[in-house]
Design an enzyme around this catalytic site. Sequence first.
Site, short mmCIF file in Angstrom:
data_model
loop_
_atom_site.label_atom_id
_atom_site.label_comp_id
_atom_site.label_asym_id
_atom_site.label_seq_id
_atom_site.Cartn_x
_atom_site.Cartn_y
_atom_site.Cartn_z
N LYS A 108 14.53 22.73 36.92
CA LYS A 108 13.77 24.04 36.46
C LYS A 108 13.24 23.75 35.40
CE LYS A 108 17.57 27.11 38.07
NZ LYS A 108 16.83 27.90 38.88
N ARG B 285 23.03 28.68 48.34
CA ARG B 285 23.18 28.85 49.75
C ARG B 285 23.69 27.85 50.36
NH1 ARG B 285 17.22 30.31 50.22
NH2 ARG B 285 17.17 30.81 48.30
N1 BES Z 1 20.74 30.10 40.42
C1 BES Z 1 19.36 30.45 41.00
C2 BES Z 1 18.76 32.01 41.18
C3 BES Z 1 18.93 32.57 40.05
C4 BES Z 1 17.71 32.59 39.08
C5 BES Z 1 19.86 33.61 39.68
C6 BES Z 1 17.76 33.24 37.88
C7 BES Z 1 19.56 34.57 38.77
C8 BES Z 1 18.57 34.35 37.57
C9 BES Z 1 19.22 29.89 42.32
O1 BES Z 1 19.95 28.56 42.54
C10 BES Z 1 17.78 29.42 42.48
O2 BES Z 1 17.26 28.52 41.69
N2 BES Z 1 17.04 29.87 43.24
C11 BES Z 1 15.87 29.66 43.33
C12 BES Z 1 15.45 29.74 44.97
C13 BES Z 1 14.11 29.02 45.35
C14 BES Z 1 14.23 27.50 45.11
C15 BES Z 1 14.08 29.07 46.94
C16 BES Z 1 14.89 30.86 43.02
O3 BES Z 1 15.42 32.05 42.98
O4 BES Z 1 13.97 30.67 42.40
ZN ZN Z 2 19.12 26.79 42.06
#
Ligand code: BES
Ligand code: ZN
Length: 454
Positions: free
Chosen positions: A234, A308
């Site tokens: 990230k 997931r």
């Molecule tokens: N933990 C994050 C989702 C998240 C981000 C929740 C910010 C609350 C606030 C999750 O693991 C994630 O990184 N999801 C990605 C999915 C994508 C790679 C398909 C997202 O939401 O960008």
């Molecule tokens: Zn993530």
Amino acid sequence: MHSLLQVSTSGTPLLVLNSAEYTHWLAKQTSTVNNWLTQSGFNGEGLSLIPSSTGALNQAVFVVKDASHYFACGDLIKQLPVGQYLLEAAEEYQQAICFSWLVGAYQYSAYKTDQKEKALPSLAVSKQVLVDNAIKYAEATTLVRDLINTPAADMMPVDLGNTAQNLVDTFGGELSQIIGNDLLKKNYPTIHAVGRASINQPRLIDFQWGDNKHPKVTLVGKGVCFDSGGLDLKPAAGMRNMKKDMGGSAHVLGLARLIMSHNLPVNLRVLIPAVENAVSNNAMRPGDVITTRKGLTVEIDNTDAEGRLVLCDALAEANNDKPDLVIDFATLTGAMRVALGTELPGFFSTSDAVAQGITEAGNKINDPVWRMPLYSPYNDLFKSTLADMTNCSAGPFGGAITAALYLQRFVDPDIDWVHFDVMAFNVRALSGRPLGGEAFGIRAVFDYLQVRYN
Ligand code: BES
Ligand code: ZN
Ligand code: ZN
């Protein structure tokens, strides 16, 4: 918490009134009180401290638009001078007032070196049941907030395991944990794959509580103790608050606390896949294929869609003892925040009746939740040329829905299932709700469960 709220008949009167009640009350006041309110610039909203003729505090009046709102009195405990107050408010507001009085005292100060406890006022009410209920709800909320606010270094899978053990020690039940390489031996490949790169070993926390003759309710919580994104790292801004990525498991532990403290007649099971999504030479890679517990193969398209992955093995296990209801909580997608903002949690359900029940329960107690669609045509969006599916859809749209559809493949179709995608964090402070970790939807779900099973 117990010294902040108790049954008693003494204290400085604290009147909590809505605007109409205030107008009515004002008409009956002496000219001294009327003068004080006018001279002190009180405009009929918020708090006024009314003195006696000698200058002592005679009564406190708090006026709000909707006194039945569960957080309406959320700032009172920090606004009032220290002392004991005797609540005077319409019967129907009293439970909400007691709850918001207690949660309003919340402050996360575990890492402040100045640990002097600030003295707080206490509230006297007429009935023990008001006190008992407010304490149960406030303690569950506090647990969720504390777990989320704790820095990741001190809230790793082992710490989530200890928290679950503490609940079992308090309320009874039985806990087991599958740790590290045992996850592979016992066939939890995706939990292991996400967590294996961290020095903090991944684990599946599993506990049961209650009478096994009662209907089985299984709660599943995403316990990603820190989400760096993995090799699909990230950016800094996106990683900054990712200590909260175990928020789903915090919600499930808070909800379990509500269920156990109320002795709800259910056979409760809690499953928490707890991992750190870290970067190392043994981290899972984009393009790897994992055979999940259920047997479906998943091509890792993005290592940041890890929630997931850990949930799908836990959900597959949840099917095993054929529960009446499976509810999962997860900080699953950024897309849900885009869809509904940060203060309204979205949820999905395979049952219209359950969805309606939870929505109505939430509206009643100011824990609003919003149903989202499991729109099945979007299943096409995570097709893989290599495996049965990928772990995230190719395009940028509908991310909360596609994540939910991914999870749905792992839940047996004949089991009622609810999936909450929560923010778990206040990004602005509201009455009784400070910045930082927050519980969303657990009171809505608990009140629904009380209707369903009592
Ligand atoms: N933990 C994050 C989702 C998240 C981000 C929740 C910010 C609350 C606030 C999750 O693991 C994630 O990184 N999801 C990605 C999915 C994508 C790679 C398909 C997202 O939401 O960008
Ligand atoms: Zn993530
Ligand atoms: Zn995550």
